[in-house]
Design a protein around this motif. Structure first.
Motif, short mmCIF file in Angstrom:
data_model
loop_
_atom_site.label_atom_id
_atom_site.label_comp_id
_atom_site.label_asym_id
_atom_site.label_seq_id
_atom_site.Cartn_x
_atom_site.Cartn_y
_atom_site.Cartn_z
N LEU A 45 -14.31 -2.69 3.47
CA LEU A 45 -15.55 -3.04 2.78
C LEU A 45 -16.34 -1.79 2.43
N ALA A 46 -16.47 -0.88 3.39
CA ALA A 46 -17.22 0.34 3.14
C ALA A 46 -16.52 1.22 2.10
N ILE A 47 -15.19 1.30 2.20
CA ILE A 47 -14.44 2.14 1.26
C ILE A 47 -14.56 1.60 -0.16
N LYS A 48 -14.57 0.27 -0.32
CA LYS A 48 -14.60 -0.33 -1.65
C LYS A 48 -16.01 -0.55 -2.19
N ALA A 49 -17.01 -0.36 -1.38
CA ALA A 49 -18.38 -0.59 -1.83
C ALA A 49 -18.81 0.46 -2.85
N PRO A 50 -19.60 0.07 -3.84
CA PRO A 50 -20.08 1.04 -4.83
C PRO A 50 -21.09 1.99 -4.21
N ASN A 51 -21.10 3.21 -4.71
CA ASN A 51 -22.09 4.21 -4.31
C ASN A 51 -22.01 4.55 -2.83
N VAL A 52 -20.82 4.48 -2.25
CA VAL A 52 -20.62 4.85 -0.85
C VAL A 52 -19.52 5.91 -0.79
N GLU A 53 -19.79 6.98 -0.08
CA GLU A 53 -18.81 8.05 0.12
C GLU A 53 -18.40 8.05 1.60
N VAL A 54 -17.19 7.60 1.87
CA VAL A 54 -16.68 7.61 3.23
C VAL A 54 -16.16 9.02 3.51
N LEU A 55 -16.88 9.75 4.34
CA LEU A 55 -16.51 11.14 4.62
C LEU A 55 -15.27 11.22 5.48
N GLY A 56 -15.06 10.22 6.33
CA GLY A 56 -13.88 10.24 7.19
C GLY A 56 -13.88 9.06 8.13
N ILE A 57 -12.72 8.83 8.74
CA ILE A 57 -12.53 7.80 9.76
C ILE A 57 -12.18 8.51 11.06
N THR A 58 -12.93 8.23 12.12
CA THR A 58 -12.61 8.79 13.44
C THR A 58 -12.19 7.65 14.36
N THR A 59 -11.26 7.94 15.25
CA THR A 59 -10.68 6.88 16.06
C THR A 59 -10.91 7.12 17.55
N LEU A 363 -16.57 -7.59 -2.58
CA LEU A 363 -16.04 -6.27 -2.28
C LEU A 363 -14.51 -6.27 -2.22
N ILE A 364 -13.93 -7.29 -1.62
CA ILE A 364 -12.47 -7.38 -1.52
C ILE A 364 -11.84 -7.43 -2.91
N ASP A 365 -12.50 -8.09 -3.85
CA ASP A 365 -11.94 -8.26 -5.18
C ASP A 365 -12.23 -7.09 -6.12
N ARG A 366 -13.01 -6.12 -5.70
CA ARG A 366 -13.31 -4.99 -6.59
C ARG A 366 -12.02 -4.23 -6.92
N PRO A 367 -11.90 -3.76 -8.16
CA PRO A 367 -10.72 -2.97 -8.53
C PRO A 367 -10.57 -1.76 -7.62
N GLN A 368 -9.33 -1.38 -7.35
CA GLN A 368 -9.07 -0.24 -6.49
C GLN A 368 -7.83 0.49 -6.96
N ASN A 369 -7.62 1.68 -6.41
CA ASN A 369 -6.42 2.43 -6.71
C ASN A 369 -5.20 1.73 -6.09
N PRO A 370 -4.03 1.99 -6.61
CA PRO A 370 -2.82 1.40 -6.03
C PRO A 370 -2.60 1.89 -4.60
N VAL A 371 -1.83 1.14 -3.85
CA VAL A 371 -1.47 1.53 -2.49
C VAL A 371 -0.69 2.84 -2.54
N SER A 372 -1.05 3.75 -1.65
CA SER A 372 -0.26 4.99 -1.55
C SER A 372 0.72 4.87 -0.39
N GLY A 373 1.68 5.77 -0.33
CA GLY A 373 2.70 5.68 0.71
C GLY A 373 3.64 4.53 0.43
N LYS A 374 4.05 3.82 1.44
CA LYS A 374 5.00 2.74 1.30
C LYS A 374 4.36 1.51 0.64
N PRO A 375 5.10 0.79 -0.21
CA PRO A 375 4.56 -0.46 -0.77
C PRO A 375 4.33 -1.47 0.32
N LEU A 376 3.40 -2.38 0.08
CA LEU A 376 3.15 -3.44 1.06
C LEU A 376 4.35 -4.40 1.12
N PRO A 377 4.66 -4.91 2.28
CA PRO A 377 5.79 -5.84 2.40
C PRO A 377 5.47 -7.16 1.73
#
Length: 377
Positions: A45-59, A363-377
Motif C-alpha cells: 500500500l505504501a509503495i503504491k500510494a501516490p506522493n510517497v517515497e519509500v526510502l527502504g524496508i528494514t527487517t 491502491l491495489i488497483d493502481r498501475p504499477q511496474n511489471p514484476v521483476s525477477g521471477k514471474p509470479l506462479p
C-alpha cells in the motif's frame, strides 16, 4: 499477472483526489521507512500510494525470523515492480527477551496466544494454520517464488540513522513489528528519534472488544478478554519497546489492536481486493485471509488521517520488568504520567472501515511496474 510496462503513473493531484485524501498532494514526496517482521499488503500500500517515497524496508524478527522476513521483503519489492527499494536486514534476537525466557514466563504466568517465530503449537483448536517451527537460519522457499534481489550490506539501524540525518525532520518510520531495530538505532545515536519526522506504529493494546460476529474475528478478539494490555509486537521485545517509547520523537501515532477488531480480511474482502489486474491484486487473491487488518490500518491512517473516527492523546510505555505484566502496555492521560521519559501518543481507537477498505482497493488497483525477477506462479 503482469501489467504492461508502458503504463504511466497518474499525476499527483489527480491520484490524490482519486484516493480521497483530505490533504493536498505537495510537490515533495512523503519519505518513509518501513520496519517490519514480514512483508504483506501493508508495505505494498505504501509503495503504491501516490506522493510517497519509500526510502527502504528494514527487517526484524517477530512473526518470523529476520532472515525469512528479509526474504519476504526482497520478493515483495520485486512483486511491486520496485527492485530499486533497498532492503536492510536487522536484529535477529530481542534485546533481553528470548525463547527460553518466554517459556519460563509461560510456566509461571500462563500460556501466550501467539509467540511468532517461537510458536510450536496452538494452545487450543483454531481455524488458523500453524506456521512451521524452525531456527533463525532456515529460510523456507516462498510460494510466490524466491527473490533474485539481494539485501544491502548495511544494517537496519545504521540505515535508519543515516536517512534521518540526510533528511532531518522529513522521514516517517512506520513500525509494524517488534521495536528492536528502533531501540538499537536510538542507543547508537541519541539524535535518531528527534531527527525523524514521526513514528507510526502498529502495536500494543488498551481494551480491545469483539465487535464482529465472524468466527475468525471472535478468535482474535478473545485473546484480549483476560489480558487486554498484551499484544505481540510489543511483548516480543518489551525492553526495546520501552526504550523507543521513551525516545524524543516529534510525534508518535499508536495503532493498537483496538481498532482492528472492527476489521477482517474476510473471503468477501479478499475477493473484492483481488479482483484487479495488478500483480499485487494477484497476490491478494492467493491470500487465505482470516486476519484483522492490523498493519493496513497503520499505513492507511498515515496516508489519510481522516479515516480516524476516534482517537485519544495518551502517554504510553511498556512494562519491561520481568513478571506477570512483562510486555503489557502502560498508559496515562496527560498529567498522570510518572514523568520518566514517557512520550505522548496519538492513539487510534476507531477507524471508518468502509472507507478503509475502499482505500485499499484503490491502491491495489493502481498501475504499477511489471514484476521483476521471477514471474509470479
Amino acid at each position: 499477472m503482469r501489467t504492461q510496462s508502458g503504463k504511466k503513473w497518474l499525476g499527483l493531484a489527480v491520484a490524490a483526489a482519486t484516493l480521497g485524501f483530505t490533504q493536498v498532494a505537495s510537490a515533495e514526496s512523503r519519505k518513509v521507512i518501513f520496519d517490519d517482521d514480514g512483508f504483506a499488503l501493508a508495505q505494498w500500500l505504501a509503495i503504491k500510494a501516490p506522493n510517497v517515497e519509500v526510502l527502504g524496508i528494514t527487517t526484524v524478527s517477530g512473526d518470523v525470523w529476520q532472515k525469512q522476513a528479509t526474504a519476504q521483503a526482497l520478493r515483495g519489492v520485486e512483486i511491486a515492480g520496485r527492485p530499486d527499494i533497498p532492503v536492510m536486514a536487522g536484529a535477529t534476537y530481542p534485546l533481553v527477551n528470548s525463547e527460553k525466557l518466554t517459556e519460563r514466563w509461560e510456566s509461571l504466568y500462563g500460556k501466550l496466544t501467539w509467540k511468532g517465530a517461537w510458536m510450536k503449537h496452538w494452545v487450543e483448536p483454531t481455524l488458523q494454520a500453524l506456521p512451521p517451527y524452525h531456527g533463525p537460519d532456515v529460510v523456507p522457499d516462498l510460494p510466490e517464488g524466491n527473490a533474485t534481489k539481494k539485501a544491502e550490506s548495511e544494517r537496519a539501524a545504521d540505515f535508519m540513522i543515516r536517512m534521518v540525518h540526510r533528511y532531518p525532520g522529513q522521514v516517517t518510520i512506520i513500525a509494524t513489528g517488534p521495536f528492536t531495530n528502533l531501540a538499537l538505532a536510538e542507543r547508537l545515536d541519541p539524535e535518531f528519534a528527534g531527527l525523524a519526522k514521526e513514528l507510526v506504529y502498529m502495536g500494543g493494546s488498551l481494551n480491545p472488544q469483539q465487535t464482529r460476529k465472524d468466527q475468525v474475528a471472535a478468535e482474535f478478539a478473545r485473546e484480549f478478554i483476560n489480558s487486554p494490555r498484551r499484544e505481540f509486537n510489543l511483548r516480543f521485545d518489551p525492553d526495546a519497546a520501552s526504550i523507543v517509547l521513551r525516545s524524543p520523537w516529534r510525534h508518535i501515532t499508536m495503532v493498537p489492536s483496538d481498532p482492528s477488531t472492527d476489521t477482517e480480511f474476510s473471503p468477501e474482502l479478499v475477493k473484492r481486493l483481488g479482483s484487479g489486474n495488478t500483480p499485487v491484486a494477484h497476490m491478494v487473491r492467493q491470500n487465505k485471509g482470516g486476519f484483522p487488518l492490523w498493519d493496513e490500518i497503520a499505513v492507511a491512517v498515515w496516508l489519510d488521517p481522516s479515516l480516524i473516527t476516534k482517537k485519544a492523546e495518551l502517554f504510553i510505555d511498556v512494562n519491561a520488568q520481568f513478571g506477570a505484566a512483562y510486555g503489557d502496555v502502560l498508559s496515562w492521560t496527560p498529567g498522570y504520567e510518572p514523568g520518566l521519559g514517557e512520550q505522548k501518543n496519538t492513539v487510534v481507537q476507531k477507524v471508518d472501515v468502509p472507507r478503509l477498505e475502499n482505500l485499499l482497493k484503490q491502491l491495489i488497483d493502481r498501475p504499477q511496474n511489471p514484476v521483476s525477477g521471477k514471474p509470479l506462479p
